[in-house]
Scaffold this active site. Structure first.
Site, mmCIF file in Angstrom:
data_model
loop_
_atom_site.group_PDB
_atom_site.id
_atom_site.type_symbol
_atom_site.label_atom_id
_atom_site.label_comp_id
_atom_site.label_asym_id
_atom_site.label_seq_id
_atom_site.Cartn_x
_atom_site.Cartn_y
_atom_site.Cartn_z
ATOM 1 N N SER A 1 0.800 -1.230 0.000
ATOM 2 C CA SER A 1 0.000 0.000 0.000
ATOM 3 C C SER A 1 0.833 1.280 0.000
ATOM 4 O O SER A 1 0.324 2.345 -0.353
ATOM 5 C CB SER A 1 -0.941 0.014 1.205
ATOM 6 O OG SER A 1 -0.201 -0.056 2.416
ATOM 7 N N ASP B 1 -3.454 8.236 7.797
ATOM 8 C CA ASP B 1 -4.387 7.354 8.488
ATOM 9 C C ASP B 1 -3.598 6.551 9.522
ATOM 10 O O ASP B 1 -2.518 6.967 9.932
ATOM 11 C CB ASP B 1 -5.175 6.463 7.515
ATOM 12 C CG ASP B 1 -4.276 5.552 6.668
ATOM 13 O OD1 ASP B 1 -3.112 5.324 7.060
ATOM 14 O OD2 ASP B 1 -4.740 5.063 5.618
ATOM 15 N N HIS C 1 -0.423 4.893 7.137
ATOM 16 C CA HIS C 1 0.290 5.516 6.023
ATOM 17 C C HIS C 1 0.669 6.973 6.285
ATOM 18 O O HIS C 1 -0.145 7.740 6.804
ATOM 19 C CB HIS C 1 -0.574 5.431 4.760
ATOM 20 C CG HIS C 1 -1.007 4.041 4.450
ATOM 21 N ND1 HIS C 1 -2.255 3.558 4.789
ATOM 22 C CD2 HIS C 1 -0.351 3.016 3.851
ATOM 23 C CE1 HIS C 1 -2.356 2.294 4.411
ATOM 24 N NE2 HIS C 1 -1.208 1.941 3.850
#
Length: 361
Positions: A45, A336, A339
């Site tokens: 991610s 978040d 990240h």
């Protein structure tokens, strides 16, 4: 804010060195302004630019408030409020557009000339991690890359395609999901393997993957280290036992893994004579941001901009109805629960560029 200015100066100096190095290059780039012809990305991610938009998984970022500070305020599938560190790196290397997510309609025709992105949020070195979350395993990402090579040859011709493949910059970012989203929460793993054994297992996969990439023509590879996974807001919530600080056990595991992968890189360079490979250290710069945020102009490092600071679960708290989303993400180290924000990614990209100069020359 002083340290951000210092960082910017280091960044500018690195860019200058890169530009100077072009006089020693023999790169058949798509334009005279890019320092490499293409960027090809694998991983999780931290580098996924939207592949998960096209698969059935709960790990998606194709909705607000993700992307609110990106071009056109668009949620593209990037797990960030804005640019990823690799986006910033691409711009530094002269790219005016980013290589597309391979599963997207944009990954076709002449767009393939500047590379492609195969990364998938919740993937890792271990295929079992991706399978657990219905992400794209690293082995499948490699299969897509082989498919990409065939498509590229049709667009560019075999000779030009071969040149692009050998002179492209390859980026690999994985490992965090293997620990945080699999090993630490999976009794089938942590009851049978120590963290050290699991690290060795992952590094073995890494070495095989790099060797496979090399056989397919890759010559310039940058791989990220593990970040301080014990400092992620999600990790503190899940494994901190009520403490508000970084989880030292997890950070120790990350550091041990990083030592192993550095050793593996040394072995690979001896075995693969034309390989240029660099470790991009994300551990220290992110650890510094988390433990001393004010030194770099940040004010919050415990919770993400999109979150409450208590139960930091990305999917449940960062969505269009999130009530806790901050007004200005530039003050936050994290966007978040996992990240970094675009502002933090800029700091990481500064470090990445400096460490990667050897790949370009």
């Amino acid at each position: 804010m002083e340290s951000r200015a210092v960082s910017a100066k280091a960044f500018a100096a690195a860019v200058l060195l890169l530009i100077m190095s072009t006089s020693f290059l023999n790169v058949k780039s798509q334009t005279s302004t890019t320092l490499v012809p293409a960027i090809i990305t694998f991983g999780d991610s931290t580098v996924d630019v939207g592949n998960n938009d096209y698969i059935h998984t709960i790990f998606k970022a194709d909705f607000p408030p993700y992307g609110r500070d990106f071009k056109n305020h668009e949620a593209t599938g990037r797990f960030c409020n804005g640019k990823l560190a690799t986006d910033i790196t691409a711009e530094t290397l002269g790219f005016t557009t980013y290589p597309a997510a391979y599963l997207s309609p944009q990954a076709s025709g002449k767009n393939l000339l500047i590379g492609a992105n195969f990364a998938s949020a919740a993937s890792g070195y271990y295929d079992g991690t991706a399978i657990l979350y219905h992400a794209i395993p690293l082995s499948q990402q490699l299969e897509y890359y082989k498919e990409y090579q065939s498509k590229l040859a049709k667009v560019a011709g075999s000779s030009k395609a071969s040149s692009i493949i050998s002179e492209a910059l390859y980026i690999l970012s994985a490992g965090a999901s293997d620990f945080v989203q699999n090993y630490y929460v999976n009794p089938y793993l942590y009851k049978f393997y120590s963290a050290d054994q699991f690290s060795s297992f992952l590094v073995g996969i890494f070495s095989n993957f790099v060797t496979d990439l090399y056989k397919l023509g890759a010559r310039r590879i940058g791989v990220t280290s593990l970040p301080p996974i014990g400092c992620l807001p999600a990790s503190i919530t899940l494994f901190g036992k009520g403490s508000n600080g970084c989880v030292s056990r997890l950070n120790s595991d990350a550091q041990a893994f990083n030592k192993k992968i550095n050793s593996a890189v040394n072995s690979l360079t001896k075995k693969l004579p034309q390989l240029k490979i660099a470790i991009f250290d994300t551990y220290q710069p992110l650890y510094d941001l988390v433990t001393s945020p004010a030194k770099s102009g940040f004010f919050e490092a415990r919770r993400g901009c999109c979150g409450t600071g208590t139960v930091e679960t990305t999917i449940l708290l960062c969505n269009p109805k999130s009530i806790g989303t901050c007004s200005n993400a530039t003050s936050y180290v994290f966007w978040d629960s996992v990240h970094p924000s675009e502002a933090a990614n800029q700091v990481l990209a500064d470090s990445l560029i400096i460490e990667g100069i050897g790949l370009i020359g």
